[in-house]
Design a protein around this motif. Structure first.
Motif, PDB file in Angstrom:
ATOM      1  N   ALA A  49       0.824  -1.209   0.000  1.00  0.00           N
ATOM      2  CA  ALA A  49       0.000   0.000   0.000  1.00  0.00           C
ATOM      3  C   ALA A  49       0.858   1.258   0.000  1.00  0.00           C
ATOM      4  CB  ALA A  49      -0.932   0.001   1.210  1.00  0.00           C
ATOM      5  N   ASN A  50       2.000   1.220   0.686  1.00  0.00           N
ATOM      6  CA  ASN A  50       2.888   2.385   0.738  1.00  0.00           C
ATOM      7  C   ASN A  50       3.752   2.509  -0.507  1.00  0.00           C
ATOM      8  OD1 ASN A  50       1.890   2.991   3.284  1.00  0.00           O
ATOM      9  ND2 ASN A  50       3.482   1.795   4.335  1.00  0.00           N
ATOM     10  N   GLY A  51       3.900   1.436  -1.260  1.00  0.00           N
ATOM     11  CA  GLY A  51       4.711   1.477  -2.484  1.00  0.00           C
ATOM     12  C   GLY A  51       6.151   1.072  -2.303  1.00  0.00           C
ATOM     13  N   SER A  52       6.569   0.750  -1.081  1.00  0.00           N
ATOM     14  CA  SER A  52       7.956   0.325  -0.850  1.00  0.00           C
ATOM     15  C   SER A  52       8.014  -0.477   0.442  1.00  0.00           C
ATOM     16  CB  SER A  52       8.899   1.531  -0.764  1.00  0.00           C
ATOM     17  OG  SER A  52       8.550   2.356   0.332  1.00  0.00           O
ATOM     18  N   LEU A  53       9.036  -1.331   0.523  1.00  0.00           N
ATOM     19  CA  LEU A  53       9.237  -2.151   1.712  1.00  0.00           C
ATOM     20  C   LEU A  53      10.151  -1.402   2.678  1.00  0.00           C
ATOM     21  CD1 LEU A  53       8.835  -4.834   3.200  1.00  0.00           C
ATOM     22  CD2 LEU A  53      10.788  -5.753   1.903  1.00  0.00           C
ATOM     23  N   ASP A  54       9.629  -1.084   3.837  1.00  0.00           N
ATOM     24  CA  ASP A  54      10.395  -0.330   4.829  1.00  0.00           C
ATOM     25  C   ASP A  54      11.600  -1.149   5.284  1.00  0.00           C
ATOM     26  OD1 ASP A  54      10.407   2.085   6.729  1.00  0.00           O
ATOM     27  OD2 ASP A  54      10.569   0.380   8.094  1.00  0.00           O
ATOM     28  N   ALA A  55      12.747  -0.485   5.404  1.00  0.00           N
ATOM     29  CA  ALA A  55      13.974  -1.186   5.787  1.00  0.00           C
ATOM     30  C   ALA A  55      13.861  -1.791   7.183  1.00  0.00           C
ATOM     31  CB  ALA A  55      15.162  -0.216   5.720  1.00  0.00           C
ATOM     32  N   ALA A  56      13.195  -1.085   8.103  1.00  0.00           N
ATOM     33  CA  ALA A  56      13.040  -1.613   9.453  1.00  0.00           C
ATOM     34  C   ALA A  56      12.174  -2.872   9.451  1.00  0.00           C
ATOM     35  CB  ALA A  56      12.427  -0.548  10.358  1.00  0.00           C
ATOM     36  N   ASP A  57      11.085  -2.848   8.684  1.00  0.00           N
ATOM     37  CA  ASP A  57      10.234  -4.045   8.593  1.00  0.00           C
ATOM     38  C   ASP A  57      10.986  -5.193   7.941  1.00  0.00           C
ATOM     39  OD1 ASP A  57       8.093  -2.764   9.757  1.00  0.00           O
ATOM     40  OD2 ASP A  57       7.249  -2.112   7.834  1.00  0.00           O
ATOM     41  N   ARG A  58      11.758  -4.897   6.910  1.00  0.00           N
ATOM     42  CA  ARG A  58      12.527  -5.940   6.236  1.00  0.00           C
ATOM     43  C   ARG A  58      13.537  -6.567   7.193  1.00  0.00           C
ATOM     44  NH1 ARG A  58      17.453  -5.677   3.453  1.00  0.00           N
ATOM     45  NH2 ARG A  58      17.701  -7.201   1.750  1.00  0.00           N
ATOM     46  N   GLY A  59      14.252  -5.722   7.944  1.00  0.00           N
ATOM     47  CA  GLY A  59      15.219  -6.260   8.888  1.00  0.00           C
ATOM     48  C   GLY A  59      14.560  -7.065  10.003  1.00  0.00           C
ATOM     49  N   TYR A  60      13.387  -6.583  10.462  1.00  0.00           N
ATOM     50  CA  TYR A  60      12.679  -7.298  11.529  1.00  0.00           C
ATOM     51  C   TYR A  60      12.255  -8.685  11.073  1.00  0.00           C
ATOM     52  CZ  TYR A  60       8.791  -8.611  14.557  1.00  0.00           C
ATOM     53  OH  TYR A  60       7.943  -9.303  15.394  1.00  0.00           O
ATOM     54  N   ILE A  61      11.637  -8.775   9.881  1.00  0.00           N
ATOM     55  CA  ILE A  61      11.196 -10.083   9.392  1.00  0.00           C
ATOM     56  C   ILE A  61      12.395 -10.990   9.164  1.00  0.00           C
ATOM     57  CG2 ILE A  61       9.984 -11.294   7.545  1.00  0.00           C
ATOM     58  CD1 ILE A  61       8.359  -8.797   7.082  1.00  0.00           C
ATOM     59  N   ALA A  62      13.450 -10.436   8.575  1.00  0.00           N
ATOM     60  CA  ALA A  62      14.622 -11.260   8.276  1.00  0.00           C
ATOM     61  C   ALA A  62      15.250 -11.813   9.543  1.00  0.00           C
ATOM     62  CB  ALA A  62      15.636 -10.429   7.489  1.00  0.00           C
ATOM     63  N   SER A  63      15.397 -10.990  10.583  1.00  0.00           N
ATOM     64  CA  SER A  63      16.005 -11.465  11.835  1.00  0.00           C
ATOM     65  C   SER A  63      15.142 -12.525  12.497  1.00  0.00           C
ATOM     66  CB  SER A  63      16.237 -10.282  12.780  1.00  0.00           C
ATOM     67  OG  SER A  63      14.998  -9.644  13.107  1.00  0.00           O
ATOM     68  N   ARG A  64      13.816 -12.304  12.495  1.00  0.00           N
ATOM     69  CA  ARG A  64      12.917 -13.296  13.092  1.00  0.00           C
ATOM     70  C   ARG A  64      12.989 -14.617  12.341  1.00  0.00           C
ATOM     71  NH1 ARG A  64       8.418 -11.714  16.007  1.00  0.00           N
ATOM     72  NH2 ARG A  64       7.962 -13.976  16.007  1.00  0.00           N
ATOM     73  N   MET A  65      12.966 -14.555  11.008  1.00  0.00           N
ATOM     74  CA  MET A  65      12.973 -15.778  10.226  1.00  0.00           C
ATOM     75  C   MET A  65      14.324 -16.487  10.310  1.00  0.00           C
ATOM     76  SD  MET A  65       9.943 -16.084   9.189  1.00  0.00           S
ATOM     77  CE  MET A  65       9.531 -15.299  10.775  1.00  0.00           C
ATOM     78  N   GLU A 108      16.736 -12.320   4.034  1.00  0.00           N
ATOM     79  CA  GLU A 108      16.480 -11.056   3.340  1.00  0.00           C
ATOM     80  C   GLU A 108      16.184 -11.278   1.857  1.00  0.00           C
ATOM     81  OE1 GLU A 108      19.920  -8.729   4.088  1.00  0.00           O
ATOM     82  OE2 GLU A 108      19.370  -8.237   6.173  1.00  0.00           O
ATOM     83  N   LYS A 109      16.881 -12.241   1.234  1.00  0.00           N
ATOM     84  CA  LYS A 109      16.621 -12.537  -0.176  1.00  0.00           C
ATOM     85  C   LYS A 109      15.204 -13.079  -0.366  1.00  0.00           C
ATOM     86  CE  LYS A 109      18.484 -14.932  -4.201  1.00  0.00           C
ATOM     87  NZ  LYS A 109      17.162 -15.395  -4.642  1.00  0.00           N
ATOM     88  N   ARG A 110      14.748 -13.927   0.554  1.00  0.00           N
ATOM     89  CA  ARG A 110      13.380 -14.436   0.470  1.00  0.00           C
ATOM     90  C   ARG A 110      12.361 -13.294   0.532  1.00  0.00           C
ATOM     91  NH1 ARG A 110      12.648 -19.844   4.267  1.00  0.00           N
ATOM     92  NH2 ARG A 110      14.270 -21.134   3.311  1.00  0.00           N
ATOM     93  N   ILE A 111      12.622 -12.361   1.447  1.00  0.00           N
ATOM     94  CA  ILE A 111      11.688 -11.241   1.599  1.00  0.00           C
ATOM     95  C   ILE A 111      11.680 -10.374   0.345  1.00  0.00           C
ATOM     96  CG2 ILE A 111      11.193  -9.164   2.937  1.00  0.00           C
ATOM     97  CD1 ILE A 111      12.518 -10.589   5.339  1.00  0.00           C
ATOM     98  N   ASP A 112      12.860 -10.085  -0.200  1.00  0.00           N
ATOM     99  CA  ASP A 112      12.934  -9.257  -1.410  1.00  0.00           C
ATOM    100  C   ASP A 112      12.231  -9.938  -2.580  1.00  0.00           C
ATOM    101  OD1 ASP A 112      14.339  -7.364  -0.006  1.00  0.00           O
ATOM    102  OD2 ASP A 112      16.313  -8.121  -0.644  1.00  0.00           O
ATOM    103  N   ASP A 113      12.444 -11.248  -2.744  1.00  0.00           N
ATOM    104  CA  ASP A 113      11.802 -11.971  -3.844  1.00  0.00           C
ATOM    105  C   ASP A 113      10.285 -11.993  -3.687  1.00  0.00           C
ATOM    106  OD1 ASP A 113      14.288 -12.452  -4.872  1.00  0.00           O
ATOM    107  OD2 ASP A 113      14.449 -14.502  -4.089  1.00  0.00           O
ATOM    108  N   ALA A 114       9.822 -12.202  -2.453  1.00  0.00           N
ATOM    109  CA  ALA A 114       8.376 -12.243  -2.212  1.00  0.00           C
ATOM    110  C   ALA A 114       7.742 -10.879  -2.485  1.00  0.00           C
ATOM    111  CB  ALA A 114       8.101 -12.683  -0.775  1.00  0.00           C
ATOM    112  N   TYR A 115       8.418  -9.813  -2.042  1.00  0.00           N
ATOM    113  CA  TYR A 115       7.867  -8.472  -2.276  1.00  0.00           C
ATOM    114  C   TYR A 115       7.861  -8.141  -3.771  1.00  0.00           C
ATOM    115  CZ  TYR A 115       7.176  -3.454  -1.979  1.00  0.00           C
ATOM    116  OH  TYR A 115       6.679  -2.193  -2.140  1.00  0.00           O
ATOM    117  N   ALA A 116       8.863  -8.584  -4.499  1.00  0.00           N
ATOM    118  CA  ALA A 116       8.904  -8.332  -5.946  1.00  0.00           C
ATOM    119  C   ALA A 116       7.762  -9.054  -6.652  1.00  0.00           C
ATOM    120  CB  ALA A 116      10.250  -8.782  -6.509  1.00  0.00           C
ATOM    121  N   ARG A 117       7.480 -10.294  -6.242  1.00  0.00           N
ATOM    122  CA  ARG A 117       6.377 -11.022  -6.859  1.00  0.00           C
ATOM    123  C   ARG A 117       5.040 -10.371  -6.546  1.00  0.00           C
ATOM    124  NH1 ARG A 117       9.450 -15.588  -5.335  1.00  0.00           N
ATOM    125  NH2 ARG A 117       8.197 -15.867  -3.456  1.00  0.00           N
TER     126      ARG A 117
END
Length: 289
Positions: A195-211, A223-232
């Motif tokens: 909805a915002n048009g971009s993946l926030d760096a803080a959210d990306r880091g949070y998901i990546a660290s948790r996963m 982080e690569k999984r998150i980037d690929d999922a957001y691109a799709r």
């Protein structure tokens, strides 16, 4: 001296008998409108049958959308001209002209009856298409669309873009499966990022660290999984926007085509009614030998 009386006779000028009521004769108008609606309904049913024969669930065996659109527009134009022309001709031929009208006035009034036939016939067709009288034809037309889109709908239901993206991010690699709460959290973050048009760096880091900690994988892989999922997901969003834009343009085109076809039908009814009136005056019998 007496004057002889003379009788004076006053002759009144001939009075013109006023025409009472309307110039419109509703009997031929209703007859022409019913004929127009009947022809439209029958030819629409034939058109539905032809459309079903051209459409298949297997897209390789189905006629292209462009060809179907062109064929449908031509068929609608043919139905309108045929139905309005037949109804207008009947009204013009059956109308009783007034004795005090000239030939030009009779032609104009015949054409006016054709216009009214077109208007009443359009209302009848609109009523019939919204009633159960043509339920079979409506079902056939709907079936064609369902048959064409059935396979695609089934695939889209089994391949939800968001669910697929979350699955790719949270693939467990043999460890304990992630919880539903964790999946919901990742889904909310991805939806908000779209909805915002971009993946926030803080959210990306949070998901990546948790996963990375949860599934025992390197931070870079998470982080690569998150980037690929957001691109799709971004690609799926863009595809949906393009599909909506195509649907909007198609709706505008259909609206303009419908108005144009109706105007052509009005002209056909007017001219056909004038032709019917001329044949009435000339007492033309098409079946005379």
């Amino acid at each position: 001296m007496s004057l002889g009386s003379t009788d004076v006779v006053v002759v009144a000028p001939p009075s013109t008998q006023a025409q009472s009521g309307s110039y419109l004769e509703w009997s031929p108008i209703l007859g022409g409108a019913v004929l127009s609606a009947a022809i439209s309904t029958i030819m629409a049913a034939f058109g539905s049958a032809i459309g079903l024969s051209l459409v298949s669930v297997d897209t390789s065996r189905s006629t292209s959308i462009t060809a179907l659109a062109i064929a449908g527009a031509l068929w609608a134009l043919w139905i309108t001209i045929s139905a309005c022309g037949a109804g207008g001709y009947l009204a013009g031929r059956m109308r009783k002209p007034l004795a005090d009208s000239s030939a030009t006035e009779r032609h104009v009034r015949d054409g006016a009856h054709g216009i009214v036939v077109w208007a009443v016939g359009a209302l009848l067709v609109a009523f019939l298409t919204s009633s159960s009288l043509v339920g079979a034809a409506k079902t056939a037309a709907t079936g064609a669309a369902v048959a064409a889109g059935g396979a695609g709908a089934l695939i889209s239901q089994q391949a939800d873009p968001l669910a697929s993206a979350v699955d790719s991010v949270m693939r467990a690699n043999g460890t304990e499966p992630v919880t539903q709460g964790e999946r919901d959290e990742v889904s909310r973050i991805l939806v908000r990022s779209l909805a915002n048009g971009s993946l926030d760096a803080a959210d990306r880091g949070y998901i990546a660290s948790r996963m990375a900690a949860r599934m025992n994988i390197p931070q870079a892989e998470a982080e690569k999984r998150i980037d690929d999922a957001y691109a799709r997901l971004s690609q799926a969003k863009e595809s949906a926007k393009q599909a909506a834009e195509k649907a909007r343009k198609a709706g505008v085109l259909v609206a303009f085509m419908t108005a144009a076809v109706l105007l052509v039908g009005a002209a056909a009814a007017y001219l056909a009614a004038m032709l019917g009136g001329r044949h009435r005056d000339e007492e033309i019998d098409f079946f005379a030998r």
